[in-house]
Design a protein around this motif. Structure first.
Motif, PDB file in Angstrom:
ATOM      1  N   SER A 184      39.995  37.951  38.314  1.00  0.00           N
ATOM      2  CA  SER A 184      40.352  37.709  39.795  1.00  0.00           C
ATOM      3  C   SER A 184      40.965  39.168  40.213  1.00  0.00           C
ATOM      4  O   SER A 184      40.598  39.381  41.126  1.00  0.00           O
ATOM      5  CB  SER A 184      41.097  36.740  40.078  1.00  0.00           C
ATOM      6  OG  SER A 184      42.268  36.491  39.394  1.00  0.00           O
ATOM      7  N   SER A 185      41.814  39.564  39.213  1.00  0.00           N
ATOM      8  CA  SER A 185      42.499  41.121  39.459  1.00  0.00           C
ATOM      9  C   SER A 185      41.489  42.098  39.546  1.00  0.00           C
ATOM     10  O   SER A 185      41.625  42.694  40.690  1.00  0.00           O
ATOM     11  CB  SER A 185      43.567  41.287  38.418  1.00  0.00           C
ATOM     12  OG  SER A 185      44.434  39.985  38.174  1.00  0.00           O
ATOM     13  N   VAL A 186      40.542  42.121  38.753  1.00  0.00           N
ATOM     14  CA  VAL A 186      39.755  43.229  38.770  1.00  0.00           C
ATOM     15  C   VAL A 186      38.685  43.197  39.937  1.00  0.00           C
ATOM     16  O   VAL A 186      38.793  44.099  40.656  1.00  0.00           O
ATOM     17  CB  VAL A 186      38.815  43.251  37.452  1.00  0.00           C
ATOM     18  CG1 VAL A 186      37.625  44.242  37.561  1.00  0.00           C
ATOM     19  CG2 VAL A 186      39.577  43.582  36.223  1.00  0.00           C
ATOM     20  N   TYR A 187      38.497  42.129  40.324  1.00  0.00           N
ATOM     21  CA  TYR A 187      37.401  41.798  41.278  1.00  0.00           C
ATOM     22  C   TYR A 187      38.057  42.010  42.797  1.00  0.00           C
ATOM     23  O   TYR A 187      37.583  42.700  43.641  1.00  0.00           O
ATOM     24  CB  TYR A 187      36.988  40.440  41.522  1.00  0.00           C
ATOM     25  CG  TYR A 187      35.845  40.263  42.445  1.00  0.00           C
ATOM     26  CD1 TYR A 187      36.069  39.110  43.352  1.00  0.00           C
ATOM     27  CD2 TYR A 187      34.907  40.824  42.416  1.00  0.00           C
ATOM     28  CE1 TYR A 187      34.886  38.905  44.348  1.00  0.00           C
ATOM     29  CE2 TYR A 187      33.535  40.932  43.484  1.00  0.00           C
ATOM     30  CZ  TYR A 187      33.771  39.686  44.183  1.00  0.00           C
ATOM     31  OH  TYR A 187      32.805  39.486  45.209  1.00  0.00           O
ATOM     32  N   THR A 188      39.445  41.709  42.760  1.00  0.00           N
ATOM     33  CA  THR A 188      40.179  41.966  44.124  1.00  0.00           C
ATOM     34  C   THR A 188      40.370  43.559  44.122  1.00  0.00           C
ATOM     35  O   THR A 188      40.338  43.926  45.169  1.00  0.00           O
ATOM     36  CB  THR A 188      41.817  41.401  43.994  1.00  0.00           C
ATOM     37  OG1 THR A 188      41.448  39.905  43.688  1.00  0.00           O
ATOM     38  CG2 THR A 188      42.386  41.473  45.065  1.00  0.00           C
ATOM     39  N   TRP A 189      40.785  44.197  43.189  1.00  0.00           N
ATOM     40  CA  TRP A 189      41.187  45.735  43.076  1.00  0.00           C
ATOM     41  C   TRP A 189      39.599  46.395  43.570  1.00  0.00           C
ATOM     42  O   TRP A 189      39.561  47.287  44.346  1.00  0.00           O
ATOM     43  CB  TRP A 189      41.245  46.040  41.707  1.00  0.00           C
ATOM     44  CG  TRP A 189      41.398  47.685  41.547  1.00  0.00           C
ATOM     45  CD1 TRP A 189      42.254  48.408  41.826  1.00  0.00           C
ATOM     46  CD2 TRP A 189      40.355  48.399  40.900  1.00  0.00           C
ATOM     47  NE1 TRP A 189      41.971  49.546  41.667  1.00  0.00           N
ATOM     48  CE2 TRP A 189      40.890  49.716  40.931  1.00  0.00           C
ATOM     49  CE3 TRP A 189      39.267  48.160  40.281  1.00  0.00           C
ATOM     50  CZ2 TRP A 189      40.301  50.984  40.410  1.00  0.00           C
ATOM     51  CZ3 TRP A 189      38.597  49.262  39.824  1.00  0.00           C
ATOM     52  CH2 TRP A 189      38.939  50.540  39.927  1.00  0.00           C
TER      53      TRP A 189
ATOM     54  N   CYS B 268      40.568  34.373  33.555  1.00  0.00           N
ATOM     55  CA  CYS B 268      40.471  34.065  35.162  1.00  0.00           C
ATOM     56  C   CYS B 268      41.270  34.948  35.855  1.00  0.00           C
ATOM     57  O   CYS B 268      41.075  35.653  36.652  1.00  0.00           O
ATOM     58  CB  CYS B 268      40.961  32.701  35.476  1.00  0.00           C
ATOM     59  SG  CYS B 268      39.735  31.366  35.111  1.00  0.00           S
ATOM     60  N   ILE B 269      42.659  35.179  35.318  1.00  0.00           N
ATOM     61  CA  ILE B 269      43.725  36.204  35.931  1.00  0.00           C
ATOM     62  C   ILE B 269      43.053  37.593  35.958  1.00  0.00           C
ATOM     63  O   ILE B 269      43.079  38.285  37.132  1.00  0.00           O
ATOM     64  CB  ILE B 269      44.828  35.934  35.287  1.00  0.00           C
ATOM     65  CG1 ILE B 269      45.563  34.718  35.516  1.00  0.00           C
ATOM     66  CG2 ILE B 269      45.735  37.113  35.855  1.00  0.00           C
ATOM     67  CD1 ILE B 269      46.661  34.393  34.723  1.00  0.00           C
ATOM     68  N   ILE B 270      42.593  37.983  34.797  1.00  0.00           N
ATOM     69  CA  ILE B 270      42.023  39.447  34.576  1.00  0.00           C
ATOM     70  C   ILE B 270      40.658  39.560  35.694  1.00  0.00           C
ATOM     71  O   ILE B 270      40.575  40.601  36.207  1.00  0.00           O
ATOM     72  CB  ILE B 270      41.580  39.470  33.211  1.00  0.00           C
ATOM     73  CG1 ILE B 270      42.823  39.709  32.377  1.00  0.00           C
ATOM     74  CG2 ILE B 270      40.758  41.009  33.136  1.00  0.00           C
ATOM     75  CD1 ILE B 270      42.749  39.818  30.808  1.00  0.00           C
TER      76      ILE B 270
ATOM     77  N   THR C  63      39.263  45.712  47.142  1.00  0.00           N
ATOM     78  CA  THR C  63      40.445  46.550  48.143  1.00  0.00           C
ATOM     79  C   THR C  63      40.443  48.003  47.962  1.00  0.00           C
ATOM     80  O   THR C  63      40.675  48.538  48.766  1.00  0.00           O
ATOM     81  CB  THR C  63      41.731  45.812  47.944  1.00  0.00           C
ATOM     82  OG1 THR C  63      41.942  45.982  46.351  1.00  0.00           O
ATOM     83  CG2 THR C  63      41.893  44.451  48.301  1.00  0.00           C
TER      84      THR C  63
END
Lengths: 301, 92
Positions: free
Chosen positions: A171-176, A167-169, A179
């Motif tokens: 959400s981080s990739v998607y946010t990157w 989940c952390i990976i 943005t």
């Protein structure tokens, strides 16, 4: 009676989509970029639309089989769980022609009146989120209800150890991706400030992807832990099908996120990617249909 | 516990080994449809007839003849065991 109603509504939505695809004029900018005529553009979109509609009808068939089965066992201990799964699948399947038709109409309107583009884009994004949001919550709830029918000590294994890291990976990739997307007034796919995109679109999408992935895992666990070799074999197809569809939904949304970059590609790779996702959809719904048929057969002999 | 209920419970357990949560529903269907009795009232003398019908229906659910044979034998053994216990006068 309800099955007939569902089938009629679905077929009407699918026909509306085909008519819209065949008749609405294509954006002149797209015709110029790919150097094709309006007629060829219509033929091209029909080569995508018709297989898509056939896949949708196949998906409807799979859903109706599953709906039949969930009705048959509605009084049983696992009946509630399968009923929720059935409703989630229904929302997911009916969203296919509805969102596609809406998208076609919005695209046409925004091509005719560019000032409406931001409003229609925002509306489309939120409606596109709403259906999978409801669907995945229902599917996740159904999977939880099923796993609760197993022995209680199974529940402590209900969340995979790698789940939090995944989940952390994700959400981080998607946010990157969101943005750092290239933005101009011509190709923005959100027309919202970044903070609103993150809080009202990205977070809900990551939430439902995680819930969806957990639902797929719960279905896998239910299939693995439940008694009955023949019952497990039938469930195997269903669990695989659900997992495939959840994965596909995630991939499609990621595709939309990077779509601004994809417009720089030639047409062929883009079409290949879309055809691949459509093929995956067919496999997923085929597995669901097969699993539902086998489960129903157990209840009929 | 009534002996007939005991037989029913054991038959359900066997059915669930193969058909999971659908096992009891499968068994109740075979008993009420083909034997015409209340499922819980099944006795050892009904088991042979039940095994005939159940194995036929079970064969439609699997392509593995060993599974069908295993299911049939387990139900038959149940009947034999009940008969032996009754003859020796011991409660199941």
């Amino acid at each position: 009676m309800r099955k007939k109603l569902y089938s009629c509504v679905f077929i009407v939505l699918a026909v509306i989509y085909v008519i819209l695809t065949a008749t609405l004029p294509t954006d002149p900018e797209v015709l110029r970029r790919y150097q094709i005529s309006q007629q060829n553009a219509h033929l091209l979109t029909l080569t995508l639309a018709i297989p898509m509609v056939l896949i949708w009808l196949f998906a409807l068939y799979g859903y109706l089989k599953f709906y039949d089965y969930s009705l048959t066992i509605r009084q049983s201990r696992e009946g509630r769980g399968f009923n929720r799964l059935s409703r989630g699948l229904m929302v997911l399947i009916f969203s296919l022609p509805f969102v596609a038709s809406m998208s076609s109409v919005f695209t046409y309107i925004s091509n005719r009146n560019h000032s409406l583009l931001p409003t229609l884009t925002i509306t489309r994004n939120y409606i596109s989120l709403l259906f999978p949001f409801i669907a995945f919550l229902l599917i996740a709830n159904g999977a939880e209800l099923l796993i609760k029918t197993l022995r209680p000590k199974t529940l402590h294994q209900a969340i995979p150890k790698f789940g939090l890291v995944a989940c952390i990976i994700l959400s981080s990739v998607y946010t990157w991706l969101i943005t750092t997307r290239p933005v101009s007034s011509a190709n923005d796919i959100y027309y919202l400030p970044t903070v609103l995109i993150l809080t009202t679109l990205a977070i809900p999408y990551v939430f439902i992807w995680c819930r969806g992935a957990l639902a797929a895992y719960h279905l896998y666990m239910y299939k693995s832990k439940v008694k009955g070799k023949i019952y497990r074999e039938a469930l195997n197809s269903l669990a695989l099908g659900m997992g495939t569809i959840i994965l596909l939904s995630i991939m499609l949304q990621l595709l939309v996120t990077v779509s601004a970059r994809l417009t720089k590609l030639n047409l062929s790779p883009l079409l290949s990617l879309i055809y691949l996702l459509v093929a995956l959809t067919a496999i997923g719904y085929g597995l669901i249909a097969r699993g539902a048929k086998k489960l129903k057969q157990i209840e009929e002999v | 516990m009534p002996k007939s209920l005991k037989i029913y419970d054991q038959a359900v357990r066997i059915s669930e080994e193969y058909l999971g949560p659908a096992g009891e529903r499968f068994l109740r269907r075979q008993i009420s449809t083909h034997l015409g009795i209340e499922p819980e009232s099944i006795s050892e003398k009904d088991m042979y007839k039940l095994v005939d019908w159940a194995s036929l229906a079970f064969a439609l659910l699997t392509s593995d003849p060993r599974e069908v044979e295993s299911f049939t034998n387990n139900l038959l053994l149940l009947s034999t065991k009940q008969k032996a216990q009754r003859l020796h006068g011991t409660a199941a």
